[in-house]
Design a protein around this motif. Structure first.
Motif, PDB file in Angstrom:
ATOM      1  N   PHE A 228      -7.910   7.491  -3.020  1.00  0.00           N
ATOM      2  CA  PHE A 228      -8.921   8.329  -3.692  1.00  0.00           C
ATOM      3  C   PHE A 228      -8.298   9.554  -4.352  1.00  0.00           C
ATOM      4  O   PHE A 228      -8.882  10.160  -5.243  1.00  0.00           O
ATOM      5  CB  PHE A 228     -10.024   8.748  -2.705  1.00  0.00           C
ATOM      6  CG  PHE A 228     -11.233   7.865  -2.816  1.00  0.00           C
ATOM      7  CD1 PHE A 228     -12.054   7.949  -3.946  1.00  0.00           C
ATOM      8  CD2 PHE A 228     -11.539   6.923  -1.846  1.00  0.00           C
ATOM      9  CE1 PHE A 228     -13.153   7.119  -4.084  1.00  0.00           C
ATOM     10  CE2 PHE A 228     -12.628   6.080  -1.984  1.00  0.00           C
ATOM     11  CZ  PHE A 228     -13.442   6.178  -3.102  1.00  0.00           C
ATOM     12  N   LEU A 229      -7.074   9.901  -3.883  1.00  0.00           N
ATOM     13  CA  LEU A 229      -6.380  11.022  -4.536  1.00  0.00           C
ATOM     14  C   LEU A 229      -5.748  10.574  -5.848  1.00  0.00           C
ATOM     15  O   LEU A 229      -5.086  11.342  -6.528  1.00  0.00           O
ATOM     16  CB  LEU A 229      -5.316  11.602  -3.602  1.00  0.00           C
ATOM     17  CG  LEU A 229      -5.860  12.193  -2.300  1.00  0.00           C
ATOM     18  CD1 LEU A 229      -4.727  12.610  -1.381  1.00  0.00           C
ATOM     19  CD2 LEU A 229      -6.770  13.388  -2.593  1.00  0.00           C
ATOM     20  N   GLY A 230      -5.941   9.288  -6.170  1.00  0.00           N
ATOM     21  CA  GLY A 230      -5.482   8.801  -7.474  1.00  0.00           C
ATOM     22  C   GLY A 230      -4.174   8.032  -7.417  1.00  0.00           C
ATOM     23  O   GLY A 230      -3.645   7.618  -8.436  1.00  0.00           O
ATOM     24  N   GLU A 231      -3.656   7.794  -6.188  1.00  0.00           N
ATOM     25  CA  GLU A 231      -2.358   7.149  -6.072  1.00  0.00           C
ATOM     26  C   GLU A 231      -2.500   5.630  -5.934  1.00  0.00           C
ATOM     27  O   GLU A 231      -3.350   5.154  -5.176  1.00  0.00           O
ATOM     28  CB  GLU A 231      -1.645   7.706  -4.837  1.00  0.00           C
ATOM     29  CG  GLU A 231      -0.195   7.344  -4.781  1.00  0.00           C
ATOM     30  CD  GLU A 231       0.453   7.848  -3.483  1.00  0.00           C
ATOM     31  OE1 GLU A 231       1.495   7.340  -3.129  1.00  0.00           O
ATOM     32  OE2 GLU A 231      -0.136   8.750  -2.836  1.00  0.00           O
ATOM     33  N   GLN A 232      -1.656   4.913  -6.658  1.00  0.00           N
ATOM     34  CA  GLN A 232      -1.638   3.461  -6.473  1.00  0.00           C
ATOM     35  C   GLN A 232      -0.409   3.118  -5.648  1.00  0.00           C
ATOM     36  O   GLN A 232       0.678   3.619  -5.923  1.00  0.00           O
ATOM     37  CB  GLN A 232      -1.549   2.771  -7.837  1.00  0.00           C
ATOM     38  CG  GLN A 232      -1.707   1.274  -7.721  1.00  0.00           C
ATOM     39  CD  GLN A 232      -0.882   0.520  -8.733  1.00  0.00           C
ATOM     40  OE1 GLN A 232       0.329   0.658  -8.797  1.00  0.00           O
ATOM     41  NE2 GLN A 232      -1.552  -0.276  -9.537  1.00  0.00           N
ATOM     42  N   PHE A 233      -0.536   2.280  -4.614  1.00  0.00           N
ATOM     43  CA  PHE A 233       0.623   1.967  -3.763  1.00  0.00           C
ATOM     44  C   PHE A 233       0.433   0.625  -3.072  1.00  0.00           C
ATOM     45  O   PHE A 233      -0.670   0.078  -3.044  1.00  0.00           O
ATOM     46  CB  PHE A 233       0.856   3.082  -2.735  1.00  0.00           C
ATOM     47  CG  PHE A 233      -0.344   3.352  -1.869  1.00  0.00           C
ATOM     48  CD1 PHE A 233      -1.332   4.217  -2.289  1.00  0.00           C
ATOM     49  CD2 PHE A 233      -0.484   2.717  -0.646  1.00  0.00           C
ATOM     50  CE1 PHE A 233      -2.455   4.453  -1.511  1.00  0.00           C
ATOM     51  CE2 PHE A 233      -1.597   2.942   0.149  1.00  0.00           C
ATOM     52  CZ  PHE A 233      -2.587   3.816  -0.289  1.00  0.00           C
ATOM     53  N   THR A 234       1.541   0.133  -2.533  1.00  0.00           N
ATOM     54  CA  THR A 234       1.529  -1.169  -1.867  1.00  0.00           C
ATOM     55  C   THR A 234       2.092  -1.027  -0.458  1.00  0.00           C
ATOM     56  O   THR A 234       3.070  -0.312  -0.264  1.00  0.00           O
ATOM     57  CB  THR A 234       2.395  -2.166  -2.663  1.00  0.00           C
ATOM     58  OG1 THR A 234       1.853  -2.244  -3.974  1.00  0.00           O
ATOM     59  CG2 THR A 234       2.397  -3.546  -2.046  1.00  0.00           C
ATOM     60  N   VAL A 235       1.434  -1.673   0.514  1.00  0.00           N
ATOM     61  CA  VAL A 235       1.966  -1.641   1.879  1.00  0.00           C
ATOM     62  C   VAL A 235       2.125  -3.069   2.394  1.00  0.00           C
ATOM     63  O   VAL A 235       1.450  -3.982   1.936  1.00  0.00           O
ATOM     64  CB  VAL A 235       1.039  -0.861   2.848  1.00  0.00           C
ATOM     65  CG1 VAL A 235       0.981   0.597   2.511  1.00  0.00           C
ATOM     66  CG2 VAL A 235      -0.364  -1.460   2.862  1.00  0.00           C
ATOM     67  N   LEU A 236       3.074  -3.228   3.318  1.00  0.00           N
ATOM     68  CA  LEU A 236       3.280  -4.540   3.925  1.00  0.00           C
ATOM     69  C   LEU A 236       2.723  -4.458   5.337  1.00  0.00           C
ATOM     70  O   LEU A 236       3.094  -3.572   6.101  1.00  0.00           O
ATOM     71  CB  LEU A 236       4.777  -4.833   3.954  1.00  0.00           C
ATOM     72  CG  LEU A 236       5.165  -6.222   4.412  1.00  0.00           C
ATOM     73  CD1 LEU A 236       4.691  -7.262   3.403  1.00  0.00           C
ATOM     74  CD2 LEU A 236       6.673  -6.334   4.570  1.00  0.00           C
ATOM     75  N   GLU A 237       1.778  -5.333   5.680  1.00  0.00           N
ATOM     76  CA  GLU A 237       1.154  -5.195   6.992  1.00  0.00           C
ATOM     77  C   GLU A 237       0.851  -6.554   7.600  1.00  0.00           C
ATOM     78  O   GLU A 237       0.695  -7.551   6.911  1.00  0.00           O
ATOM     79  CB  GLU A 237      -0.125  -4.365   6.879  1.00  0.00           C
ATOM     80  CG  GLU A 237      -1.036  -4.867   5.777  1.00  0.00           C
ATOM     81  CD  GLU A 237      -2.248  -3.994   5.537  1.00  0.00           C
ATOM     82  OE1 GLU A 237      -2.313  -2.902   6.082  1.00  0.00           O
ATOM     83  OE2 GLU A 237      -3.141  -4.452   4.811  1.00  0.00           O
ATOM     84  N   GLN A 238       0.774  -6.558   8.904  1.00  0.00           N
ATOM     85  CA  GLN A 238       0.453  -7.789   9.623  1.00  0.00           C
ATOM     86  C   GLN A 238      -0.981  -7.661  10.119  1.00  0.00           C
ATOM     87  O   GLN A 238      -1.286  -6.769  10.905  1.00  0.00           O
ATOM     88  CB  GLN A 238       1.407  -7.932  10.805  1.00  0.00           C
ATOM     89  CG  GLN A 238       1.838  -9.345  11.008  1.00  0.00           C
ATOM     90  CD  GLN A 238       2.886  -9.487  12.090  1.00  0.00           C
ATOM     91  OE1 GLN A 238       3.352  -8.515  12.646  1.00  0.00           O
ATOM     92  NE2 GLN A 238       3.231 -10.715  12.391  1.00  0.00           N
ATOM     93  N   VAL A 239      -1.873  -8.521   9.600  1.00  0.00           N
ATOM     94  CA  VAL A 239      -3.283  -8.390   9.946  1.00  0.00           C
ATOM     95  C   VAL A 239      -3.828  -9.739  10.379  1.00  0.00           C
ATOM     96  O   VAL A 239      -3.591 -10.750   9.719  1.00  0.00           O
ATOM     97  CB  VAL A 239      -4.118  -7.929   8.730  1.00  0.00           C
ATOM     98  CG1 VAL A 239      -5.547  -7.654   9.153  1.00  0.00           C
ATOM     99  CG2 VAL A 239      -3.514  -6.697   8.109  1.00  0.00           C
ATOM    100  N   SER A 240      -4.584  -9.728  11.459  1.00  0.00           N
ATOM    101  CA  SER A 240      -5.152 -10.988  11.912  1.00  0.00           C
ATOM    102  C   SER A 240      -6.632 -11.072  11.561  1.00  0.00           C
ATOM    103  O   SER A 240      -7.386 -10.126  11.748  1.00  0.00           O
ATOM    104  CB  SER A 240      -4.990 -11.100  13.422  1.00  0.00           C
ATOM    105  OG  SER A 240      -5.615 -12.288  13.818  1.00  0.00           O
ATOM    106  N   PHE A 241      -7.054 -12.201  11.010  1.00  0.00           N
ATOM    107  CA  PHE A 241      -8.459 -12.437  10.731  1.00  0.00           C
ATOM    108  C   PHE A 241      -9.021 -13.468  11.698  1.00  0.00           C
ATOM    109  O   PHE A 241     -10.064 -14.033  11.476  1.00  0.00           O
ATOM    110  CB  PHE A 241      -8.656 -12.918   9.286  1.00  0.00           C
ATOM    111  CG  PHE A 241      -8.539 -11.808   8.290  1.00  0.00           C
ATOM    112  CD1 PHE A 241      -9.600 -10.935   8.081  1.00  0.00           C
ATOM    113  CD2 PHE A 241      -7.369 -11.612   7.584  1.00  0.00           C
ATOM    114  CE1 PHE A 241      -9.491  -9.914   7.167  1.00  0.00           C
ATOM    115  CE2 PHE A 241      -7.267 -10.590   6.670  1.00  0.00           C
ATOM    116  CZ  PHE A 241      -8.332  -9.735   6.457  1.00  0.00           C
ATOM    117  N   SER A 242      -8.243 -13.741  12.743  1.00  0.00           N
ATOM    118  CA  SER A 242      -8.725 -14.766  13.665  1.00  0.00           C
ATOM    119  C   SER A 242      -8.380 -14.385  15.095  1.00  0.00           C
ATOM    120  O   SER A 242      -7.474 -13.602  15.345  1.00  0.00           O
ATOM    121  CB  SER A 242      -8.099 -16.109  13.270  1.00  0.00           C
ATOM    122  OG  SER A 242      -7.294 -16.598  14.278  1.00  0.00           O
TER     123      SER A 242
END
Ligand code: ADP
Length: 664
Positions: A213-227
């Protein structure tokens, strides 16, 4: 200006005439259609696009209201103005609700009124048209964006400032539904805090959204479970946060793009694993080679040493020839073993290079000495030419240069039966401190067919299938040579004509050397070969090697003191203070040479002279071993089978001089 197309629907002749008259008086350019009932009107409307319809609400058959509804069902948007009788306002309101845009009483029919109604109808339909076009554009845009959103299996979703989920594609929906065990979330307003995620996950997501929301575009690498399926590996996502910016440049939301990179991660991990496995395998191989090298060189040491001693006796005839043959075969075998070890080291990326000052002319003279005998024996000439522009001292690896030239000259002699061999060194270029030298080895031998010229640099490859039978060899020499040249920043190439001969060219970069650093061991011819005044302790477990060493030392008038392993050497050094130098084998039972050297150097040990010179003797020639030798506190290193001259001069050096560390 074209005519206004108008339609009047009225069943009353008088009203129609009043209307026509008023219209004429208004002087509006027009074309008027008149219909007397609804059916007629519908047919006309279907055929013509009118600018305005004037409708009498009282019609025979279907009335005005029904007609209006019908038009709406048919999606006809022509503006309709309703004409009523006095006191029919209620009906008029009903008609407006059903799509009419204006109404007036029949008593109001006059030129002015009609003009006003026509103008506002036209304005209305213009803005209607524009709205229609804009809406169509929005629909088109939306469906295009939708197609893009849906064209990926990756997750696309967006949150507003209050963390409400405002948009998502079906991949996201599927994952979310799975997570929420909900059937349809389209109808449900979802806020980030309602999502069944761990607090930690919610916090990270919230922080990332706030950051965006501060206007920054960025990419992160994350491990997320949907199950909840714990047997499945938790997927990896590469997630990009993108601010959604409105017309006034303020951020109104955050679009999030999550790409499943589990496969890439897995490949990356597999590659890393494969790399580590390969490194481990290479280390095992290198260790195996080091052991094998020791195992093979120890008996070779005995064979070569004893044969050399035999050659110094006064044998003649067949016996002398046989001894020479043993020496020749043993020397050859050693070259092959060294080649295989070298090649394995190149493959394992373990080749290291010296960077020392050396005298090129001196090295070339040594080369001549090495090959003079063989060329004379074969009756071929041997020339060496050195460009006078090459400085007398250059800096680089003289041993590897020797190896390269040794291989090329060895091949040249092997494949030449008459004519000559010529070795030249030319200065190709010099830039600042760097010299590019080209070494060429020319022969007048059998030559190499063009189709085999590229192949011969591959390992275990020879130009002809019958080469091994005729000339022997392993096909490793050139592969090693090419690698050694390339690893020194150079190139190995050749020109050859079958039946005329071959020339190999090797370019190698050196630096200009410094004569002050030169440590060439120029052997003095009249050096006495007498070591009788020294007490030399040989620490060696192999009886055959002890025997060979004793023979050499006998020649140098010295009675060697022998210890069978490190521990025995330590006890001797505790007892005696008169030992001048220790010759230390490295791999021994009970106590290795490394352990023994460390104890000797330990100031607290009972050894009388902890500074005694120690020269390591080892069958393996790896540079790492040399380094370990120095780390263990030993002074120098001689490889087995030892070169008697080298061993002799090192003993002289350390028994006369203060202790100097070996330069690696
Ligand atoms: P080898 O140990 O078999 O000599 P090399 O790698 O040194 O292995 O050489 C590979 C092959 O290249 C040789 O077997 C021979 O066929 C060819 N070759 C190399 N040098 C020469 C040369 N000077 N003249 C002719 N053929 C050569």
């Amino acid at each position: 200006m074209s005519d206004y197309k108008l339609l009047l629907i009225d069943d009353d002749e008088v009203d129609v005439m009043t209307f026509q008259r008023a219209l004429r008086k208004s002087e509006l350019p027009h074309h008027l259609n008149i219909c007397y009932n609804a059916d007629e009107a519908l047919a006309a409307i279907e055929n013509t696009s009118f600018d305005c319809i004037f409708l009498d609400y009282l019609l025979p058959g279907i009335d005005g209201l029904q007609l209006l509804r019908k038009l709406r069902d048919m999606s006809i948007n022509t503006p309709v103005a309703v004409m009523t009788s006095q006191g029919d306002e209620k009906i008029a309101v009903e008609m407006i609700k059903n799509g009419a845009f204006d109404y007036f009483t029949k008593s109001e029919i006059n030129p002015d009124k009609i003009s006003k109604v026509v103008f506002s109808a036209v304005r209305l339909s213009d803005s209607e048209k524009q709205r229609y076009i804009a809406e169509k554009k929005i629909i088109e845009n939306n469906s295009r964006l939708n197609a893009i959103l849906e064209s990926t299996k990756n997750l696309i979703y967006a949150f507003d400032r209050d963390f409400n989920l405002i948009s998502f594609n079906s991949s996201f929906k599927e994952n979310l539904e799975h997570l929420l065990r909900m059937h349809d979330i389209v109808k449900t307003d979802i806020n980030l805090r309602d999502l069944p995620l761990s607090d930690e996950r919610k916090q990270t997501l919230t922080q990332n959204i706030e950051r965006c929301f501060l206007g920054e575009q960025f990419t992160v690498l994350e491990q997320v479970s949907f199950s909840n399926d714990t047997t499945k590996e938790t997927p990896w996502y590469e997630t990009t946060f993108n601010p959604i910016i409105d017309g006034s440049s303020s951020v109104t939301g955050v679009a999030i793009y999550s790409q499943d990179v589990t496969i890439n991660k897995k490949i990356e991990q597999d590659l890393l694993q494969a790399k580590n496995d390969a490194i481990a395998a290479a280390a095992t191989k290198s260790e195996f080679l080091s052991n094998m090298s020791h195992e093979i060189r120890t008996p070779m040491n005995a064979i070569i040493g004893l044969t050399e001693l035999l050659l110094e006796e006064s044998f003649e005839g067949t016996i002398l020839e046989n001894i020479k043959s043993i020496k020749y075969s043993a020397d050859n075998l050693l070259v092959i073993i060294n080649d295989i070890l070298d090649f394995s080291k190149i493959e394992a990326g373990k080749v290291t290079f010296e960077n020392i000052d050396f005298d090129l002319r001196h090295r070339m003279a040594e080369l001549r000495k090495t090959f003079d005998h063989r060329t004379k024996e074969k009756g071929i000439g041997f020339e060496i030419e050195i460009d006078s522009q090459i400085p007398s001292v250059i800096k680089g690896d003289p041993y590897r240069l020797n190896q390269v030239l040794f291989n090329l000259v060895g091949n040249a002699i092997k494949f030449t039966s008459e004519g000559f061999i010529k070795v030249s060194a030319t200065l190709m270029a010099s830039k600042e401190n760097t010299l590019t030298l080209q070494f060429s080895v020319k022969d007048t031998g059998i030559g190499i067919p063009e189709n085999a010229q590229a192949k011969i640099f591959e390992s275990f490859t020879q130009a002809n299938t019958d080469t091994t039978r005729k000339y022997g060899g392993t096909g490793l020499g050139l592969a090693i040579t090419k690698n050694l040249v390339q690893l020194q920043g150079g190139e190995l190439s050749l020109t050859s004509t079958v039946g005329e001969g071959t020339t190999f060219f090797a370019t190698i970069n050196y630096q200009i050397g410094n004569a002050l650093n030169l440590e060439e061991k120029k052997k003095k011819e009249d050096e006495p070969t007498d070591l009788s005044r020294f007490n030399i302790l040989l620490v060696e477990d192999n009886l055959m090697n002890q025997f060979v060493a004793k023979q050499f030392f006998k020649k140098w008038k010295n009675e060697l003191i022998i210890a069978n392993h490190g521990a025995e050497a330590i006890s001797i050094l505790i007892e005696r203070n008169d030992i001048d130098v220790v010759l230390m084998d490295l791999q021994m039972p009970e106590m290795s040479g490394f352990q023994a050297a460390e104890i000797i150097r330990d100031q607290n040990s009972a050894v009388k002279n902890t500074n005694i010179p120690i020269i390591a003797l080892s069958a393996d020639a790896f540079l790492e071993t040399r380094r370990k030798v120095i780390e263990a506190g030993m002074n120098d290193y001689v490889t087995k089978p030892f070169n008697p001259e080298e061993l002799y001069s090192k003993i002289v050096k350390y028994t006369n001089k203060a202790i100097l560390p070996l330069e690696i």
